[in-house]
Design a protein around this motif. Structure first.
Motif, PDB file in Angstrom:
ATOM      1  N   GLY A 207      37.073  26.287  27.844  1.00 48.36           N
ATOM      2  CA  GLY A 207      37.519  26.074  29.194  1.00 48.36           C
ATOM      3  C   GLY A 207      38.903  27.172  29.609  1.00 48.36           C
ATOM      4  N   TYR A 208      38.827  27.224  31.008  1.00 47.80           N
ATOM      5  CA  TYR A 208      39.877  27.993  31.350  1.00 47.80           C
ATOM      6  C   TYR A 208      40.663  27.683  32.862  1.00 47.80           C
ATOM      7  N   ASP A 209      41.684  27.747  32.992  1.00 51.51           N
ATOM      8  CA  ASP A 209      42.419  27.659  34.389  1.00 51.51           C
ATOM      9  C   ASP A 209      43.159  28.901  34.619  1.00 51.51           C
ATOM     10  N   ILE A 210      42.435  29.916  35.338  1.00 46.86           N
ATOM     11  CA  ILE A 210      42.837  31.037  35.468  1.00 46.86           C
ATOM     12  C   ILE A 210      42.929  31.572  37.181  1.00 46.86           C
ATOM     13  N   LEU A 211      44.021  31.872  37.654  1.00 44.24           N
ATOM     14  CA  LEU A 211      44.329  32.004  38.892  1.00 44.24           C
ATOM     15  C   LEU A 211      44.512  33.620  39.219  1.00 44.24           C
ATOM     16  N   THR A 212      44.497  33.938  40.564  1.00 46.90           N
ATOM     17  CA  THR A 212      45.020  35.289  40.983  1.00 46.90           C
ATOM     18  C   THR A 212      46.565  35.340  41.009  1.00 46.90           C
ATOM     19  N   ALA A 213      47.028  36.550  41.227  1.00 42.32           N
ATOM     20  CA  ALA A 213      48.390  36.718  41.406  1.00 42.32           C
ATOM     21  C   ALA A 213      48.573  38.326  42.095  1.00 42.32           C
ATOM     22  N   ASP A 214      49.636  38.516  43.121  1.00 42.04           N
ATOM     23  CA  ASP A 214      49.556  39.938  43.449  1.00 42.04           C
ATOM     24  C   ASP A 214      50.421  40.465  42.511  1.00 42.04           C
ATOM     25  N   THR A 215      50.185  41.691  41.979  1.00 41.00           N
ATOM     26  CA  THR A 215      51.002  42.580  41.102  1.00 41.00           C
ATOM     27  C   THR A 215      52.112  43.478  41.386  1.00 41.00           C
TER      28      THR A 215
END
Length: 430
Positions: A207-215
């Motif tokens: 399982g995973y809880d992966i989100l995007t973020a601005d770098t």
């Protein structure tokens, strides 16, 4: 050194370290971990929810998924000792990986994502994004991962959409799918890439809880470097302000100082680690039990307790002033906000306004009021949830921002520093 120079130096140090905190916190899970790391440097001990907790005075914290609650319990604490709580949230709007996330079309490799919360979609276009969050193996072991720059949501060129500047409309499914390379989908594996970063086998990821973020890195700019731009200031600005305030809270106090940084506020908070869930009540109940509190004692403690619900608010926008209340125009740089709503979308009342006024006066920080234009309904915060669940008095406050829910938000450095100073006065008993 003059008072002005000392103030400027304090603000500069605060903003520089706030930038480091944001950079270390691309997801709610990373924000909780970074908060924990800083707490431990200052002598706080981590507790496990499945174990017995110590009952004496001390500095402690507990993590539940992407949320963290920390507190300072003075020596003089008794069963009816009240709490001073600063509530905030660790999550921010963006995009979250779907199941089977490795997809593609027409030779491009893409990642399947689902919109998380209410991001300002167009602000996420043409930015180098990273994936960040946690993966969990079949045995239940949890790993924090982040990719660094990896994804981009490419905008359609103006040559192919001559009306783009007249009214850009994004389809939430078709137009927000990021690219991360070219080739055949069978040769790529987003989850395998994350597993490699974590040092585990891709088949072992359950399982995973992966989100995007601005770098893009946080940055000061503008006249006298007075402005600050970064992603995730809603609501890491409050998490960091509360953390700094808690670390400097006095050892001797007539109350127990608490930082409660919840997850999932952008989704409505209805999770085990959100403000509508049991996390804060669980922690406060266990603290009270350790002090021998009866039901009556606990209610007496709550009756004298306060919570600052600290979340970002809106500065008046110079290009859209008609969207704001015609009289109450909070301006960036004029101090943190006292957030007011007649329909209790914010929990502030007259008693709360009095408390906030005292805290800001004690910290020598100006403050200003925010109220919505009647034609532009406001959102809500963890404030009403906390007041409803626990019966604790709550006042809603926060830093004024431009571009809230953008991939990159804008604040004034004095407001960011001022929120923490006022929070420090709140913990000191103002």
């Amino acid at each position: 050194m003059t008072d002005a120079h000392a103030h400027n130096d304090s603000v500069a140090a605060y903003i520089e370290d706030f930038g480091r905190f944001i950079a270390a916190s691309p997801s709610s899970y990373h924000a909780a971990a970074e908060t924990a790391r800083r707490l431990e440097v200052e002598g706080f001990s981590r507790l496990n929810e499945s174990e017995e907790w110590p009952t004496g005075a001390g500095k402690r914290y507990v993590i539940r998924d992407g949320a963290v609650i920390a507190w300072r319990q003075p020596e003089a604490s008794v069963a009816t000792t009240p709490f001073r709580i600063l509530g905030a949230h660790t999550d921010s709007p963006g995009f979250k990986l779907k199941p089977k996330p490795t997809i593609g079309a027409h030779g491009w490799l893409q990642a399947g994502v689902e919109i998380y919360g209410g991001p300002l979609l167009n602000s996420w276009l043409d930015r180098e994004l990273e994936l960040a969050g946690r993966i969990v193996t079949r045995e239940g072991r949890e790993y924090l991962v982040r990719t660094g720059p990896f994804l981009r949501i490419p905008q359609l060129a103006i040559h192919l959409d001559r009306d783009a500047n007249s009214g850009l409309t994004l389809d939430r499914q078709r137009h927000t799918t990021p690219v991360f390379g070219v080739g055949d989908v069978s040769t790529a594996d987003v989850i395998g890439y994350l597993a490699h970063i974590a040092g585990v086998e891709s088949w072992d990821v359950a399982g995973y809880d992966i989100l995007t973020a601005d770098t893009q890195e946080p940055r000061r700019f503008g006249l006298n470097d007075s402005l600050f731009a970064s992603g995730r200031m809603d609501n890491l600005s409050s998490v960091y302000a509360g953390l700094v305030a808690l670390l400097s809270a006095p050892e001797k106090s007539e109350h127990i100082s608490v930082l409660a940084a919840f997850d999932h506020e952008e989704l409505g908070s209805e999770t085990r680690s959100g403000a509508a869930g049991p996390f804060l009540d669980d922690v406060l109940s266990r603290i009270g039990a350790g002090l021998g509190a009866s039901v009556s004692d606990r209610l007496r403690a709550y009756a004298e307790s306060w919570c600052l619900s600290a979340d970002a608010g809106h500065s008046v926008h110079p290009n859209y002033a008609e969207k704001h209340d015609p009289v109450n125009h909070p301006v960036a740089g004029s101090g943190p906000l006292l957030k007011i709503n007649a329909n209790q979308r914010y929990a502030t009342d007259a008693a709360g306004a009095s408390l906030w006024t005292r805290a800001c006066a004690a910290a020598r920080v100006p403050h200003q009021e925010f109220v919505s234009n009647n034609t532009v309904p406001c959102g809500s915060t963890i404030g009403p949830l906390t007041a409803t669940r626990l019966g604790i008095r709550v006042v809603d406050v926060g830093v004024p921002l431009l571009s809230m829910h953008s991939a990159r938000e804008l604040a004034h450095v004095d407001d960011l520093f001022g929120l923490s100073a006022a929070a420090g006065a709140f913990f000191a008993g103002a």
